[in-house]
Design a protein around this motif. Structure first.
Motif, PDB file in Angstrom:
ATOM      1  N   ALA A   1      73.978  53.627  65.369  1.00 14.43           N
ATOM      2  CA  ALA A   1      73.757  54.688  64.680  1.00 14.43           C
ATOM      3  C   ALA A   1      72.303  54.469  64.224  1.00 14.43           C
ATOM      4  O   ALA A   1      71.735  53.497  63.832  1.00 14.43           O
ATOM      5  CB  ALA A   1      74.581  55.025  63.241  1.00 14.43           C
ATOM      6  N   LYS A   2      71.461  55.721  64.056  1.00 14.23           N
ATOM      7  CA  LYS A   2      70.193  55.513  63.727  1.00 14.23           C
ATOM      8  C   LYS A   2      70.027  56.843  62.910  1.00 14.23           C
ATOM      9  O   LYS A   2      70.356  58.045  63.436  1.00 14.23           O
ATOM     10  CB  LYS A   2      68.948  55.711  64.749  1.00 14.23           C
ATOM     11  N   VAL A   3      69.463  56.809  61.697  1.00 12.60           N
ATOM     12  CA  VAL A   3      69.567  58.121  61.020  1.00 12.60           C
ATOM     13  C   VAL A   3      68.046  57.885  60.344  1.00 12.60           C
ATOM     14  O   VAL A   3      67.479  56.786  59.797  1.00 12.60           O
ATOM     15  CB  VAL A   3      70.494  58.233  59.872  1.00 12.60           C
ATOM     16  N   SER A   4      67.298  59.060  60.300  1.00  8.84           N
ATOM     17  CA  SER A   4      65.925  59.109  59.364  1.00  8.84           C
ATOM     18  C   SER A   4      66.283  59.815  58.155  1.00  8.84           C
ATOM     19  O   SER A   4      66.905  61.034  58.088  1.00  8.84           O
ATOM     20  CB  SER A   4      64.917  60.118  60.280  1.00  8.84           C
ATOM     21  N   VAL A   5      65.997  59.260  57.203  1.00 10.55           N
ATOM     22  CA  VAL A   5      66.286  59.609  55.813  1.00 10.55           C
ATOM     23  C   VAL A   5      64.801  59.762  54.943  1.00 10.55           C
ATOM     24  O   VAL A   5      64.034  58.909  55.193  1.00 10.55           O
ATOM     25  CB  VAL A   5      67.145  58.689  55.086  1.00 10.55           C
TER      26      VAL A   5
ATOM     27  N   ASP B   1      63.538  55.291  59.114  1.00 12.34           N
ATOM     28  CA  ASP B   1      64.646  55.309  60.138  1.00 12.34           C
ATOM     29  C   ASP B   1      65.602  54.109  59.590  1.00 12.34           C
ATOM     30  O   ASP B   1      64.967  52.714  59.276  1.00 12.34           O
ATOM     31  CB  ASP B   1      64.120  54.834  61.540  1.00 12.34           C
TER      32      ASP B   1
ATOM     33  N   ALA C   1      70.956  56.600  53.202  1.00 10.05           N
ATOM     34  CA  ALA C   1      71.911  57.027  54.304  1.00 10.05           C
ATOM     35  C   ALA C   1      73.352  57.307  53.998  1.00 10.05           C
ATOM     36  O   ALA C   1      73.991  56.328  53.556  1.00 10.05           O
ATOM     37  CB  ALA C   1      71.657  55.820  55.195  1.00 10.05           C
TER      38      ALA C   1
ATOM     39  N   THR D   1      81.210  57.467  60.148  1.00  8.32           N
ATOM     40  CA  THR D   1      80.270  58.303  60.631  1.00  8.32           C
ATOM     41  C   THR D   1      79.033  58.182  59.852  1.00  8.32           C
ATOM     42  O   THR D   1      78.996  58.258  58.706  1.00  8.32           O
ATOM     43  CB  THR D   1      80.833  59.780  60.627  1.00  8.32           C
ATOM     44  N   ILE D   2      77.975  58.029  60.604  1.00  8.94           N
ATOM     45  CA  ILE D   2      76.690  58.062  59.998  1.00  8.94           C
ATOM     46  C   ILE D   2      75.641  58.911  60.769  1.00  8.94           C
ATOM     47  O   ILE D   2      75.492  58.738  61.988  1.00  8.94           O
ATOM     48  CB  ILE D   2      76.041  56.546  60.206  1.00  8.94           C
ATOM     49  N   GLY D   3      75.031  59.654  60.057  1.00  9.56           N
ATOM     50  CA  GLY D   3      74.268  60.860  60.616  1.00  9.56           C
ATOM     51  C   GLY D   3      74.776  61.585  61.864  1.00  9.56           C
ATOM     52  O   GLY D   3      74.165  61.806  62.860  1.00  9.56           O
TER      53      GLY D   3
ATOM     54  N   SER E   1      59.412  59.346  55.558  1.00  5.66           N
ATOM     55  CA  SER E   1      60.922  58.989  56.044  1.00  5.66           C
ATOM     56  C   SER E   1      61.048  57.619  56.488  1.00  5.66           C
ATOM     57  O   SER E   1      60.025  57.070  56.862  1.00  5.66           O
ATOM     58  CB  SER E   1      61.614  59.950  56.986  1.00  5.66           C
TER      59      SER E   1
ATOM     60  N   LYS F   1      77.095  60.536  63.903  1.00  8.59           N
ATOM     61  CA  LYS F   1      77.496  59.403  64.874  1.00  8.59           C
ATOM     62  C   LYS F   1      78.535  58.588  64.606  1.00  8.59           C
ATOM     63  O   LYS F   1      78.657  58.152  63.414  1.00  8.59           O
ATOM     64  CB  LYS F   1      76.288  58.817  65.450  1.00  8.59           C
TER      65      LYS F   1
END
Length: 107
Positions: free
Chosen positions: A61-65, A38, A102, A15-17, A36, A19
């Motif tokens: 998956a796309k996560v903003s950190v 992406d 992330a 699971t990442i972000g 941040s 998702k």
């Protein structure tokens, strides 16, 4: 890689972000912004660099950190695994004076 995709492979679902991401190999992309980055896990890892046509359906998956400033300059782009636990790790990306992390969770 220098011109090939930088890849990450998961032997189990993760699971990442928030998702779910199936076990497999993913191309790793980033989009740096001022405050941040992406971090994008792209299911087609056979591209030479960037895909000729970006396909949002291939974004696993796309996560903003948040950007964290580093106290020293990192000349070479570096990838680390930080904050290791029994069921998670942080994929750390370091470049120049920036660190972004992330979080990846696994059952």
């Amino acid at each position: 890689g220098a011109n090939q995709n930088t890849k990450i492979t998961f032997s189990k679902d993760v699971t990442i972000g928030g998702k779910s991401v199936k076990a497999g190999t993913y191309a790793l992309y980033t989009k740096p912004n001022k405050d941040s980055w992406d971090v994008i896990f792209y299911s087609d890892a056979t591209n030479w660099g960037n895909p000729k046509e970006w396909d949002e359906s291939k974004v696993a998956a796309k996560v903003s950190v948040a950007v964290q400033p580093m106290p020293m300059k990192i000349e070479t782009f570096t990838i680390t695994f930080d904050d290791l636990t029994n069921n998670s790790a942080v994929l750390g990306l370091l470049w120049e004076n920036t660190y972004v992390g992330a979080k990846i969770n696994v059952e």
